[in-house]
Structures are given as structure tokens and as C-alpha cells.
Design an enzyme around this catalytic site. Structure first.
Site, PDB file in Angstrom:
ATOM      1  N   LYS A  34       0.831  -1.210   0.000  1.00 19.50           N
ATOM      2  CA  LYS A  34       0.000   0.000   0.000  1.00 19.50           C
ATOM      3  C   LYS A  34       0.863   1.257   0.000  1.00 19.50           C
ATOM      4  CE  LYS A  34      -3.946  -2.147   2.310  1.00 19.50           C
ATOM      5  NZ  LYS A  34      -4.817  -2.144   3.493  1.00 19.50           N
ATOM      6  N   CYS A  81      -0.848   0.655   6.081  1.00 16.68           N
ATOM      7  CA  CYS A  81      -1.272  -0.187   7.203  1.00 16.68           C
ATOM      8  C   CYS A  81      -2.277  -1.213   6.704  1.00 16.68           C
ATOM      9  CB  CYS A  81      -1.902   0.677   8.292  1.00 16.68           C
ATOM     10  SG  CYS A  81      -2.350  -0.253   9.783  1.00 16.68           S
ATOM     11  N   ASP A  82      -2.206  -2.398   7.270  1.00 18.17           N
ATOM     12  CA  ASP A  82      -3.204  -3.413   6.986  1.00 18.17           C
ATOM     13  C   ASP A  82      -3.509  -4.157   8.282  1.00 18.17           C
ATOM     14  OD1 ASP A  82      -4.638  -4.652   4.542  1.00 18.17           O
ATOM     15  OD2 ASP A  82      -4.086  -6.352   5.800  1.00 18.17           O
ATOM     16  N   THR A  83      -4.786  -4.361   8.542  1.00 16.81           N
ATOM     17  CA  THR A  83      -5.216  -5.032   9.771  1.00 16.81           C
ATOM     18  C   THR A  83      -6.070  -6.236   9.407  1.00 16.81           C
ATOM     19  OG1 THR A  83      -5.213  -2.936  10.973  1.00 16.81           O
ATOM     20  CG2 THR A  83      -6.481  -4.730  11.945  1.00 16.81           C
ATOM     21  N   GLY A  87      -0.077  -4.708  10.212  1.00 17.81           N
ATOM     22  CA  GLY A  87       1.239  -4.464   9.640  1.00 17.81           C
ATOM     23  C   GLY A  87       1.350  -2.990   9.333  1.00 17.81           C
TER      24      GLY A  87
END
EC number: 3.6.1.9
Length: 194
Positions: free
Chosen positions: A53, A72-74, A109
Site C-alpha cells: 500500500k 497499514c493493513d489489519t 502491519g
């Protein structure tokens, strides 16, 4: 001061970033998350997604100086299975039923890219969340609010699903979608002191 860009359309992430940073831009990433296959290592997976991203947005602004891009990735994991956003109400029901009475993990992340130097740092946060036992009626009523449909694991701790949470071990803001403590330490590593 470097211009900080959040590579996310998530209103929750934008609201959280505003708590620690007054001035930042939003450029939504067009990164194809399906381009990174999941291979049983959740921390590595969420960091790779966050980096994808950040790099996607970084490519759009390569001609500009002094930019840091936050990706960010959740995701939610239960029994080492990734629970993303539900496809439909049935999927949301199955996810919430699986989480009912059980502990699961929420992983985020983070990636921060310095566009000019191409330096990137990545890290992750894991928070353990335990749900109380939920009835089918509770799950159905919650799904009918529409709230779970755009959230990993089919719930948002900051909303009505907060009553499902029996306990939490780790960063609350990670469960909402942006682990502020980890983000702050990473920004400091990139030369930004808040």
C-alpha cells in the site's frame, strides 16, 4: 518537517492518526491485496500488505520531495486462519459465531516509506481479544446494523461490538485499525518527532 501521507481510505485510521498528527494528507492506495498470497505467516503477510500500500502511493508522488507514506493493513486471525472483511451477512454470521466465547488475534502491519530515499521500514503489532459467548440473536442484531460488513473479522471494537469483548491483551488502537504506539516509534525512527 516531512509531509506525511496516509495510504488509506479508512475513516477509523484517519481519525486515529489525527490524535497524534495535526497535518497529513490522504492518498488512497490502489494496491491489489490479492497480489500477495497468504503463506501461513501472518506477521509477514500484514507487513507485506502494508508495504504494498505504501509503495503504491509512493509511485504516484515520486516527483515530490520530503514525503513519508504510511501503509497499514489489519486482519483478524482465529486458529491461524485469516478472517478478512465478510463477503455477505452469512459470512459475517459465521465469523462472529466462530469468535464467540473464544480468543483471537488482531494483527496490523505497518510500513513507512521515505519516497525520496526509497527507505522503508516495516513492523507489526498483535493484540489478543477474547469475546464472551454470543447468542445467535445478538449476532443477527449486530449484523443488521451494517457495522460488521466493512471490518476485518466482522466487528469493530469501537462500536456496538465493544460489548462482545470480555478482555483484551495488547494495543486497543491496533484492534481499531492503527497501532499508535508502534506508529509513533516508527515515525521517530524515520526522523519525525511528534
Amino acid at each position: 518537517m516531512k509531509n506525511i501521507i496516509l495510504a488509506s481510505a479508512s475513516e477509523r485510521r484517519q481519525e486515529l492518526l489525527k490524535r497524534i498528527l495535526e497535518d497529513f494528507q490522504i492518498i488512497v492506495s490502489d494496491f491489489d491485496e490479492s497480489s500477495i498470497p497468504f503463506k501461513d505467516n501472518i506477521p509477514s503477510y500484514v507487513m507485506n500488505l502494508a508495504e504494498g500500500k505504501a509503495r503504491s502511493v509512493g509511485k504516484k508522488i515520486m516527483d515530490q520531495d520530503s514525503n513519508l507514506v504510511i501503509g497499514c493493513d489489519t486482519l483478524v486471525a482465529f486458529n491461524n486462519k485469516v478472517l478478512g472483511k465478510p463477503k455477505d451477512k452469512k459470512d459475517a454470521f459465521e465469523m462472529l459465531q466462530a469468535l464467540s466465547g473464544n480468543e483471537h488475534e488482531v494483527y496490523s502491519g505497518l510500513a513507512i516509506l521515505d519516497v525520496k530515499s526509497n527507505k522503508i521500514i516495516t513492523d507489526f503489532v498483535c493484540t489478543k481479544v477474547k469475546f464472551s459467548k454470543l447468542t445467535s440473536l445478538q449476532i443477527e442484531k449486530y449484523i443488521n446494523t451494517g457495522d460488521p460488513m466493512d471490518k476485518a473479522g466482522a466487528y469493530g471494537i469501537q462500536g456496538k461490538a465493544g460489548v462482545f469483548v470480555e478482555n483484551i491483551n495488547g494495543c486497543y488502537y491496533n484492534v481499531v485499525g492503527l497501532p499508535l504506539n508502534k506508529l509513533n516509534s516508527m515515525l521517530m525512527e524515520m526522523g519525525v518527532n511528534l
